[in-house]
Design a protein around this motif. Structure first.
Motif, mmCIF file in Angstrom:
data_model
loop_
_atom_site.group_PDB
_atom_site.id
_atom_site.type_symbol
_atom_site.label_atom_id
_atom_site.label_comp_id
_atom_site.label_asym_id
_atom_site.label_seq_id
_atom_site.Cartn_x
_atom_site.Cartn_y
_atom_site.Cartn_z
ATOM 1 N N SER A 1 6.636 -1.243 7.425
ATOM 2 C CA SER A 1 6.738 -0.055 6.581
ATOM 3 C C SER A 1 8.135 0.094 5.995
ATOM 4 N N CYS B 1 6.891 1.353 -4.639
ATOM 5 C CA CYS B 1 7.405 0.491 -3.581
ATOM 6 C C CYS B 1 7.121 -0.956 -3.975
ATOM 7 N N LYS C 1 6.196 -2.057 12.034
ATOM 8 C CA LYS C 1 5.115 -1.328 11.352
ATOM 9 C C LYS C 1 4.912 -1.819 9.918
ATOM 10 N N ASN D 1 9.353 3.473 4.263
ATOM 11 C CA ASN D 1 9.090 4.805 3.722
ATOM 12 C C ASN D 1 10.314 5.392 3.043
ATOM 13 N N GLY E 1 5.040 7.191 1.816
ATOM 14 C CA GLY E 1 4.759 6.063 2.675
ATOM 15 C C GLY E 1 4.558 4.770 1.900
ATOM 16 N N CYS E 2 4.976 3.651 2.523
ATOM 17 C CA CYS E 2 4.786 2.329 1.936
ATOM 18 C C CYS E 2 4.581 1.343 3.078
ATOM 19 N N ASN E 3 3.497 0.610 3.030
ATOM 20 C CA ASN E 3 3.253 -0.465 3.987
ATOM 21 C C ASN E 3 2.948 -1.746 3.224
ATOM 22 N N TYR E 4 3.334 -2.862 3.807
ATOM 23 C CA TYR E 4 3.101 -4.121 3.133
ATOM 24 C C TYR E 4 2.455 -5.104 4.103
ATOM 25 N N SER E 5 1.790 -6.086 3.526
ATOM 26 C CA SER E 5 1.214 -7.139 4.357
ATOM 27 C C SER E 5 1.815 -8.456 3.905
ATOM 28 N N SER F 1 0.831 -1.189 0.000
ATOM 29 C CA SER F 1 0.000 0.000 0.000
ATOM 30 C C SER F 1 0.869 1.244 0.000
ATOM 31 N N GLN F 2 0.649 2.109 -0.977
ATOM 32 C CA GLN F 2 1.335 3.406 -1.004
ATOM 33 C C GLN F 2 0.285 4.463 -0.703
ATOM 34 N N HIS F 3 0.577 5.293 0.304
ATOM 35 C CA HIS F 3 -0.467 6.132 0.885
ATOM 36 C C HIS F 3 -0.895 7.285 -0.007
#
Lengths: 114, 115
Positions: B73, B91, B71, B75, B22-26, B5-7
């Motif tokens: 993350s 990302c 997190k 970033n 921002g970058c978050n991954y699952s 996910s890129q915010h």
């Protein structure tokens, strides 16, 4: 060092027609990837080859898409028959090996299905 | 399912402003993390990568990214952007499953830097 080559750069076809894309990876790169990038989205892996064998084609719509990498070098990706939702940029990438290596991308083929 | 996910989809900055994307991954397992950049009219190219070790990694053109495992993350940052940083930034996460180099990309962030 020459980069990843792709052709054609642009293609416009009618729905239900067939189309083929060609990729020549960087010399010596064992792993080759085909990605589909729909407008507004990131690239999505369609198929991954290690030399001339398929190691991941879980997201390839096999009823209409096919790919081959004869002799473990060049690769072709085919769509038959094309649908409107296949309009996208098709990216080819290659890497030296299969684990942890940087992927090098080609310029892509922009496909428009009318 | 694995996802990235890129915010921010679009970011507009003036030159010399600071940047953080921002970058978050699952994904529950071990991953390699990447930022790729696509300048107008050019190919996707690697900006920086994290495999292990120091969670603060430095890439080309003054970019850096911090991996925060707790997190999920990764970033991307740059203290002072330039007009030439105008590009789309992706990302990507490489799950280490089966030893293969699969990449899962986020949707991208389009950055426009005004002089």
């Amino acid at each position: 060092e020459a980069g990843v080559a792709q052709s054609p750069r642009y293609k416009i076809i009618e729905k239900r027609q067939s189309v083929a894309f060609w990729c020549n990876p960087i010399s010596g790169h064992a792993t080759l990837y085909w990605y589909q990038q729909i407008l507004g989205q990131g690239p999505k892996l369609l198929i991954q080859f290690q030399n001339n064998g398929v190691v991941d084609d879980s997201q390839l719509p096999k009823d209409r898409f096919s790919a081959e990498r004869l002799k473990g070098v060049d690769s072709t990706l085919k769509i038959q028959p094309a649908k409107l939702e296949d309009s996208a940029v098709y990216l080819c990438a290659s890497s030296l090996g299969s684990s942890g290596n940087e992927q090098f991308f080609g310029p892509g083929t922009r496909l428009t299905v009318l | 399912a694995q996802s990235v996910s890129q915010h921010n989809h679009h970011v507009i900055l003036s030159e010399a402003a600071s940047l953080e994307l921002g970058c978050n991954y699952s994904y529950g397992g071990t991953v390699n993390l990447f930022w790729y950049v696509q300048y107008p009219g050019q190919h996707l190219q690697l900006l920086l990568k994290y495999f292990s070790g120091d969670p603060l990694v430095k890439g080309i053109k003054g970019f850096e990214a911090e991996f925060i495992k707790s997190k999920f993350s990764f970033n991307l940052r740059k203290p002072s952007v330039q007009w030439s940083d105008t590009a789309e930034y992706f990302c990507a996460v490489g799950p280490l499953s089966g030893g293969y180099n699969k990449l899962i990309f986020g949707a991208g962030t389009r950055l426009a830097v005004h002089p």
